[in-house]
Write a protein that holds these residues in place. Sequence first.
Motif, PDB file in Angstrom:
ATOM      1  N   PHE A 145       0.756  -1.000   0.062  1.00 24.41           N
ATOM      2  CA  PHE A 145      -0.294   0.632  -0.380  1.00 24.41           C
ATOM      3  C   PHE A 145       0.713   1.908  -0.210  1.00 24.41           C
ATOM      4  O   PHE A 145       1.941   1.433  -0.359  1.00 24.41           O
ATOM      5  CB  PHE A 145      -0.939  -0.392   1.043  1.00 24.41           C
ATOM      6  N   THR A 146      -0.153   2.490   0.008  1.00 29.14           N
ATOM      7  CA  THR A 146       0.712   4.083   0.125  1.00 29.14           C
ATOM      8  C   THR A 146       0.019   3.830   1.281  1.00 29.14           C
ATOM      9  O   THR A 146      -0.555   4.389   1.019  1.00 29.14           O
ATOM     10  CB  THR A 146       0.800   4.692  -1.456  1.00 29.14           C
ATOM     11  N   HIS A 147       0.923   5.207   1.841  1.00 32.59           N
ATOM     12  CA  HIS A 147       0.017   5.547   3.773  1.00 32.59           C
ATOM     13  C   HIS A 147       0.744   7.098   3.141  1.00 32.59           C
ATOM     14  O   HIS A 147       1.355   7.191   2.936  1.00 32.59           O
ATOM     15  CB  HIS A 147       0.737   5.048   4.912  1.00 32.59           C
ATOM     16  N   CYS A 148      -0.668   7.822   2.891  1.00 32.43           N
ATOM     17  CA  CYS A 148      -0.510   9.073   3.055  1.00 32.43           C
ATOM     18  C   CYS A 148      -0.343   9.753   4.275  1.00 32.43           C
ATOM     19  O   CYS A 148      -0.398   9.857   4.596  1.00 32.43           O
ATOM     20  CB  CYS A 148      -1.878   9.561   1.690  1.00 32.43           C
ATOM     21  N   PRO A 149       1.205  10.615   3.981  1.00 29.23           N
ATOM     22  CA  PRO A 149       1.660  11.733   5.104  1.00 29.23           C
ATOM     23  C   PRO A 149       0.482  12.774   5.204  1.00 29.23           C
ATOM     24  O   PRO A 149      -0.057  13.265   5.811  1.00 29.23           O
ATOM     25  CB  PRO A 149       2.624  12.349   4.838  1.00 29.23           C
ATOM     26  N   ALA A 150      -0.504  13.119   4.358  1.00 28.17           N
ATOM     27  CA  ALA A 150      -1.665  14.182   4.238  1.00 28.17           C
ATOM     28  C   ALA A 150      -2.626  13.806   4.991  1.00 28.17           C
ATOM     29  O   ALA A 150      -3.220  14.517   6.518  1.00 28.17           O
ATOM     30  CB  ALA A 150      -1.878  14.633   3.151  1.00 28.17           C
ATOM     31  N   MET A 166      -5.604   8.205  -2.724  1.00 27.04           N
ATOM     32  CA  MET A 166      -6.818   8.115  -4.015  1.00 27.04           C
ATOM     33  C   MET A 166      -7.859   8.260  -3.531  1.00 27.04           C
ATOM     34  O   MET A 166      -8.926   8.572  -3.329  1.00 27.04           O
ATOM     35  CB  MET A 166      -7.305   6.413  -3.919  1.00 27.04           C
ATOM     36  N   HIS A 167      -7.550   9.398  -1.741  1.00 24.48           N
ATOM     37  CA  HIS A 167      -8.419   9.793  -1.354  1.00 24.48           C
ATOM     38  C   HIS A 167      -8.225  10.814  -0.982  1.00 24.48           C
ATOM     39  O   HIS A 167      -9.857  11.763  -1.234  1.00 24.48           O
ATOM     40  CB  HIS A 167      -8.012   9.088   0.728  1.00 24.48           C
ATOM     41  N   CYS A 168      -7.453  11.211  -0.935  1.00 19.88           N
ATOM     42  CA  CYS A 168      -6.835  12.813  -0.952  1.00 19.88           C
ATOM     43  C   CYS A 168      -6.406  13.312  -2.242  1.00 19.88           C
ATOM     44  O   CYS A 168      -6.341  15.013  -2.595  1.00 19.88           O
ATOM     45  CB  CYS A 168      -6.946  13.923   0.108  1.00 19.88           C
ATOM     46  N   GLY A 169      -5.436  13.015  -3.067  1.00 20.97           N
ATOM     47  CA  GLY A 169      -5.061  13.532  -4.280  1.00 20.97           C
ATOM     48  C   GLY A 169      -3.381  13.745  -4.004  1.00 20.97           C
ATOM     49  O   GLY A 169      -2.555  13.876  -4.467  1.00 20.97           O
ATOM     50  N   HIS A 170      -2.948  13.857  -2.560  1.00 19.05           N
ATOM     51  CA  HIS A 170      -1.860  14.103  -1.920  1.00 19.05           C
ATOM     52  C   HIS A 170      -0.890  13.175  -3.441  1.00 19.05           C
ATOM     53  O   HIS A 170      -0.923  11.993  -3.266  1.00 19.05           O
ATOM     54  CB  HIS A 170      -1.796  13.952  -0.043  1.00 19.05           C
ATOM     55  N   PRO A 171       0.060  13.909  -3.562  1.00 20.28           N
ATOM     56  CA  PRO A 171       0.846  13.170  -4.536  1.00 20.28           C
ATOM     57  C   PRO A 171       1.903  11.829  -3.530  1.00 20.28           C
ATOM     58  O   PRO A 171       2.153  12.087  -1.974  1.00 20.28           O
ATOM     59  CB  PRO A 171       2.298  14.326  -4.598  1.00 20.28           C
ATOM     60  N   THR A 172       2.112  11.025  -3.875  1.00 25.14           N
ATOM     61  CA  THR A 172       2.594   9.813  -3.004  1.00 25.14           C
ATOM     62  C   THR A 172       3.886   9.605  -3.436  1.00 25.14           C
ATOM     63  O   THR A 172       4.338   9.708  -5.226  1.00 25.14           O
ATOM     64  CB  THR A 172       2.206   8.305  -2.934  1.00 25.14           C
ATOM     65  N   ASP A 173       4.716   8.880  -3.489  1.00 24.24           N
ATOM     66  CA  ASP A 173       6.344   8.105  -3.671  1.00 24.24           C
ATOM     67  C   ASP A 173       6.689   6.594  -3.339  1.00 24.24           C
ATOM     68  O   ASP A 173       6.179   6.583  -2.182  1.00 24.24           O
ATOM     69  CB  ASP A 173       7.294   9.182  -3.943  1.00 24.24           C
ATOM     70  N   VAL A 220       4.206   1.062   2.190  1.00 25.99           N
ATOM     71  CA  VAL A 220       3.761   0.298   3.503  1.00 25.99           C
ATOM     72  C   VAL A 220       3.268  -1.401   3.197  1.00 25.99           C
ATOM     73  O   VAL A 220       2.871  -1.474   2.398  1.00 25.99           O
ATOM     74  CB  VAL A 220       2.715   0.156   4.622  1.00 25.99           C
ATOM     75  N   VAL A 221       3.838  -2.595   4.119  1.00 29.09           N
ATOM     76  CA  VAL A 221       3.523  -4.108   3.785  1.00 29.09           C
ATOM     77  C   VAL A 221       2.832  -3.943   4.812  1.00 29.09           C
ATOM     78  O   VAL A 221       2.950  -3.240   5.801  1.00 29.09           O
ATOM     79  CB  VAL A 221       4.413  -4.291   3.831  1.00 29.09           C
ATOM     80  N   ARG A 222       1.406  -4.695   4.722  1.00 29.21           N
ATOM     81  CA  ARG A 222       0.310  -5.089   5.261  1.00 29.21           C
ATOM     82  C   ARG A 222      -0.468  -6.742   4.967  1.00 29.21           C
ATOM     83  O   ARG A 222      -0.214  -6.877   3.649  1.00 29.21           O
ATOM     84  CB  ARG A 222      -0.779  -4.591   5.505  1.00 29.21           C
ATOM     85  N   PRO A 223      -0.683  -7.576   6.311  1.00 25.64           N
ATOM     86  CA  PRO A 223      -1.180  -8.941   5.724  1.00 25.64           C
ATOM     87  C   PRO A 223      -1.624  -8.579   4.944  1.00 25.64           C
ATOM     88  O   PRO A 223      -3.368  -7.579   5.197  1.00 25.64           O
ATOM     89  CB  PRO A 223      -1.384  -8.727   7.193  1.00 25.64           C
ATOM     90  N   GLY A 224      -2.149  -8.872   3.501  1.00 27.48           N
ATOM     91  CA  GLY A 224      -2.959  -9.719   2.448  1.00 27.48           C
ATOM     92  C   GLY A 224      -4.509  -9.454   3.043  1.00 27.48           C
ATOM     93  O   GLY A 224      -4.140 -10.694   3.784  1.00 27.48           O
ATOM     94  N   GLY A 225      -5.509  -9.382   2.717  1.00 30.20           N
ATOM     95  CA  GLY A 225      -6.737 -10.117   3.625  1.00 30.20           C
ATOM     96  C   GLY A 225      -8.130  -8.447   4.036  1.00 30.20           C
ATOM     97  O   GLY A 225      -7.455  -7.177   3.180  1.00 30.20           O
TER      98      GLY A 225
END
Length: 142
Positions: free
Chosen positions: A29-34, A48-55, A60-65
């Motif tokens: 996943f990408t964790h948004c700092p904003a 995808m929630h607020c449009g903040h640029p991500t890189d 981040v890695v989370r258990p899939g489910g």
Amino acid sequence: MTPDLSTLKPQRPSLYRLAADGHSLDFFFTHCPACQGLSFPANAPGCMHCGHPTDAAMQVVRPGGGTLLEYVTLHVALVPGMQAPSIAGDIRIAEQVVEEGVIAVDDESRLQPGMALRAVAVPSASAGTYGCQFVPAQEAMR
Ligand SMILES: [Zn+2]
């Protein structure tokens, strides 16, 4: 009987990888700092929630489910190589993130909306790779 999944490669390496247990999957996943939201896939251009640029540094890695929302049994193969019948579902894999997935149970009577699902690696027909399917979370424990 159980194939050694660690010798196989993920079909979608930008989306998931084999978890430490050698059976289930971790999602990227990408964790948004904003807004602190999680976006999926991680390589999407911006939150995808607020449009903040991500890189890539925000990955981040989370258990899939996630949580099963709804599901349907498909009696025809929608894509080449897909088994029919099979069960497809909408799964909430993070807050406000819903993905479609294949649920690896033989009968949808074993499913109910709101149940927890776990992503697992399933060896695919094409040699040397595994794909992602979902199973009821309690069945993923071994
Ligand atoms: Zn955001």
